[in-house]
Scaffold this motif. Structure first.
Motif, PDB file in Angstrom:
ATOM      1  N   THR A  29       0.807  -1.228   0.000  1.00 19.23           N
ATOM      2  CA  THR A  29       0.000   0.000   0.000  1.00 19.23           C
ATOM      3  C   THR A  29       0.834   1.270   0.000  1.00 19.23           C
ATOM      4  O   THR A  29       0.295   2.368  -0.139  1.00 19.23           O
ATOM      5  CB  THR A  29      -0.928   0.015   1.221  1.00 19.23           C
ATOM      6  N   SER A  30       2.155   1.136   0.176  1.00 12.64           N
ATOM      7  CA  SER A  30       3.034   2.294   0.140  1.00 12.64           C
ATOM      8  C   SER A  30       3.506   2.548  -1.289  1.00 12.64           C
ATOM      9  O   SER A  30       3.348   1.712  -2.180  1.00 12.64           O
ATOM     10  CB  SER A  30       4.238   2.079   1.057  1.00 12.64           C
ATOM     11  N   ARG A  31       4.138   3.690  -1.486  1.00 14.30           N
ATOM     12  CA  ARG A  31       4.586   4.063  -2.819  1.00 14.30           C
ATOM     13  C   ARG A  31       6.099   4.208  -2.844  1.00 14.30           C
ATOM     14  O   ARG A  31       6.698   4.787  -1.949  1.00 14.30           O
ATOM     15  CB  ARG A  31       3.950   5.386  -3.248  1.00 14.30           C
ATOM     16  N   LEU A  32       6.696   3.671  -3.905  1.00 13.01           N
ATOM     17  CA  LEU A  32       8.106   3.868  -4.192  1.00 13.01           C
ATOM     18  C   LEU A  32       8.180   4.709  -5.455  1.00 13.01           C
ATOM     19  O   LEU A  32       7.765   4.283  -6.536  1.00 13.01           O
ATOM     20  CB  LEU A  32       8.820   2.535  -4.392  1.00 13.01           C
ATOM     21  N   GLN A  33       8.708   5.916  -5.318  1.00 13.77           N
ATOM     22  CA  GLN A  33       8.786   6.845  -6.441  1.00 13.77           C
ATOM     23  C   GLN A  33      10.177   6.765  -7.065  1.00 13.77           C
ATOM     24  O   GLN A  33      11.189   6.993  -6.402  1.00 13.77           O
ATOM     25  CB  GLN A  33       8.496   8.271  -5.967  1.00 13.77           C
ATOM     26  N   LEU A  34      10.232   6.435  -8.345  1.00  9.80           N
ATOM     27  CA  LEU A  34      11.471   6.315  -9.095  1.00  9.80           C
ATOM     28  C   LEU A  34      11.685   7.629  -9.833  1.00  9.80           C
ATOM     29  O   LEU A  34      10.904   7.988 -10.715  1.00  9.80           O
ATOM     30  CB  LEU A  34      11.389   5.160 -10.089  1.00  9.80           C
ATOM     31  N   VAL A  35      12.740   8.348  -9.476  1.00 11.25           N
ATOM     32  CA  VAL A  35      12.920   9.708  -9.978  1.00 11.25           C
ATOM     33  C   VAL A  35      14.103   9.758 -10.943  1.00 11.25           C
ATOM     34  O   VAL A  35      15.225   9.386 -10.593  1.00 11.25           O
ATOM     35  CB  VAL A  35      13.145  10.701  -8.826  1.00 11.25           C
ATOM     36  N   GLY A  36      13.825  10.202 -12.171  1.00 11.37           N
ATOM     37  CA  GLY A  36      14.862  10.453 -13.167  1.00 11.37           C
ATOM     38  C   GLY A  36      14.793  11.903 -13.590  1.00 11.37           C
ATOM     39  O   GLY A  36      14.274  12.752 -12.871  1.00 11.37           O
ATOM     40  N   ARG A  37      15.294  12.197 -14.769  1.00 14.39           N
ATOM     41  CA  ARG A  37      15.198  13.562 -15.271  1.00 14.39           C
ATOM     42  C   ARG A  37      14.829  13.531 -16.752  1.00 14.39           C
ATOM     43  O   ARG A  37      15.238  12.619 -17.483  1.00 14.39           O
ATOM     44  CB  ARG A  37      16.495  14.343 -15.074  1.00 14.39           C
ATOM     45  N   PRO A  38      14.065  14.491 -17.205  1.00 15.27           N
ATOM     46  CA  PRO A  38      13.693  14.518 -18.615  1.00 15.27           C
ATOM     47  C   PRO A  38      14.880  14.902 -19.488  1.00 15.27           C
ATOM     48  O   PRO A  38      15.794  15.597 -19.046  1.00 15.27           O
ATOM     49  CB  PRO A  38      12.603  15.592 -18.671  1.00 15.27           C
ATOM     50  N   GLY A  39      14.885  14.421 -20.699  1.00  9.94           N
ATOM     51  CA  GLY A  39      15.910  14.826 -21.647  1.00  9.94           C
ATOM     52  C   GLY A  39      17.162  13.997 -21.619  1.00  9.94           C
ATOM     53  O   GLY A  39      18.016  14.120 -22.502  1.00  9.94           O
ATOM     54  N   GLY A  40      17.328  13.129 -20.635  1.00  2.72           N
ATOM     55  CA  GLY A  40      18.498  12.269 -20.571  1.00  2.72           C
ATOM     56  C   GLY A  40      18.081  10.821 -20.657  1.00  2.72           C
ATOM     57  O   GLY A  40      16.892  10.490 -20.747  1.00  2.72           O
ATOM     58  N   THR A  41      19.075   9.942 -20.612  1.00  2.00           N
ATOM     59  CA  THR A  41      18.744   8.527 -20.715  1.00  2.00           C
ATOM     60  C   THR A  41      17.926   8.039 -19.529  1.00  2.00           C
ATOM     61  O   THR A  41      17.150   7.089 -19.652  1.00  2.00           O
ATOM     62  CB  THR A  41      20.025   7.680 -20.826  1.00  2.00           C
ATOM     63  N   SER A  42      18.091   8.667 -18.360  1.00  3.84           N
ATOM     64  CA  SER A  42      17.315   8.221 -17.202  1.00  3.84           C
ATOM     65  C   SER A  42      15.830   8.496 -17.382  1.00  3.84           C
ATOM     66  O   SER A  42      14.997   7.808 -16.801  1.00  3.84           O
ATOM     67  CB  SER A  42      17.813   8.893 -15.926  1.00  3.84           C
ATOM     68  N   GLY A  43      15.483   9.506 -18.181  1.00  4.43           N
ATOM     69  CA  GLY A  43      14.080   9.779 -18.446  1.00  4.43           C
ATOM     70  C   GLY A  43      13.392   8.634 -19.157  1.00  4.43           C
ATOM     71  O   GLY A  43      12.177   8.446 -19.018  1.00  4.43           O
TER      72      GLY A  43
END
Length: 399
Positions: A29-43
């Motif tokens: 029931t909890s949330r794990l937020q995966l944070v990248g950045r736009p414009g790069g490969t992590s996006g």
């Protein structure tokens, strides 16, 4: 409770996400937020990471969310694992501490500003990225110092305890003791804090004396420098022999040299770094108060070298669901006190250009104002020591 991992697709960020799910730290029931950045490969990669985690752990995975903007980060615990680092086994001249600070200061500042503007006002931040002390300093300025802790001292502590345990032939959970100071070459093994389950005071003192071999911390920085030079020479022809050489050294020296050699070998220390980070995350999430070591922003709670510390330093602290609350550090022997004072001075000098009144001038000198100038998918901060820029002759230390 929810967790956000900034730089989720980097080496350590990915390990943190995987271990959080695999070890079932978060309920479904909890949330794990995966944070990248736009414009790069992590996006792009962050969406694939989400799909991969669901594929592997669907039966017990928490809710998995993707965020590409610092303003979208919302969680009870925020793990900062985004930024730039030196590649493992590069063999060349690593970035200086100032260069890494220049690369990552804007990353720290962007997330600090976003959390201050859009966060709940109660999230606790665990800093993994390099330099960890600078990350703590910048985030603590914006969010409040008790809500920010760097994990480097805890990782150093676990390594120190393990090396002592190996030497004594016992399990690590029987060994207490802490490492403070600055993560990396200025880490300070606090031998006076060592405790060994099953040994009384006299027995412990004899055991520690045997382990230290008559050495004091006055010579420790020189020992570390010599060890790295020797390891590079040996590893040039036989990496296995380099690791065997480490086994012949005292525990405090092994605790710094072994992960550094792991990084130089071309491997990475992402698994251990992630595991130590999750130790802190679990503590914050489950409501307990425990004593750990961490880099924190001090305002006179500790005095070293005859003066109270006002700045970031690794020390033993009480950590709980609202962050760290107290420093637990008894008066130290002269060699530990002197080394901790030297480490504090090194941290202060490294952070000064990027914090407080100097921060605006430093930022204006940067070539770019992109708040995420490094793509965490390709240059994750946690592929090497989050806090340390080594001297140019020896290479970037591992975590």
């Amino acid at each position: 409770m929810d967790v956000a991992v900034l730089g989720a697709t980097g080496d350590v960020g990915r390990q943190i996400c995987t271990q959080l799910v695999e070890r079932q730290v978060l309920p479904t029931t909890s949330r794990l937020q995966l944070v990248g950045r736009p414009g790069g490969t992590s996006g792009r990669a962050v969406h694939g990471l989400r799909a991969d985690l669901v594929d592997a752990y669907d039966e017990h995975a928490p809710l998995l969310d993707v965020a590409l903007d610092p303003a979208e980060v919302v969680a009870d615990v925020v793990v900062v694992a985004a930024g730039r680092t030196a590649p493992a086994g590069s063999g060349g001249v690593p970035p200086s501490r100032a260069a890494l600070a220049a690369a990552n200061a804007d990353v720290f500042r962007a997330y600090a500003d976003a959390l201050a503007a859009h966060g709940s006002g109660s999230e606790v931040v665990v800093v993994v990225s390099n330099p960890v002390e600078l990350g703590v300093a910048i985030l603590a300025e914006r969010l409040g110092r008790h809500r920010v802790v760097g994990m480097g001292a805890w990782l150093d502590t676990l390594r120190f305890r393990r090396e002592i345990a190996v030497q004594l032939g016992v399990r690590r959970h029987r060994v207490g003791g802490f490492v403070g100071g600055q993560h990396g070459d200025d880490a300070v093994p606090l031998w006076s804090t060592v405790r060994i389950s099953g040994l009384d005071v006299a027995e412990r003192q004899r055991a520690v004396a045997r382990l230290r071999q008559g050495r004091t911390l006055a010579t420790f920085p020189a020992e570390v420098a010599r060890a790295k030079a020797e390891l590079l020479t040996v590893a040039a022809t036989d990496v296995a022999a380099a690791f065997a050489l480490i086994d012949s050294w005292p525990p405090d020296l092994r605790a710094l040299a072994r992960p550094w050699m792991t990084h130089q070998s071309g491997a990475k220390t992402a698994t251990g770094t992630a595991s130590a980070t999750i130790d802190l995350v679990e503590t914050i999430l489950d409501g307990r108060d425990i004593v750990v070591a961490g880099q924190v922003a001090l305002e006179g709670e500790v005095s070293v070298g005859g003066s109270p510390v006002h700045g970031v330093l690794g020390v033993p602290v009480v950590l709980g669901p609202e962050g760290w609350s107290r420093v637990l550090l008894d008066p130290l022997p002269p060699d530990e006190d002197a080394r901790l004072a030297e480490a504090g001075a090194a941290v202060a000098a490294a952070c000064a250009p990027w914090t407080g009144a100097a921060a605006g001038a430093a930022t204006s000198d940067l070539a770019t104002s992109d708040p995420a100038a490094s793509d965490p998918a390709t240059s994750d901060p946690a592929t090497s020591d989050p806090a340390t820029c080594a001297t140019p002759t020896t290479g970037e230390p591992p975590r």
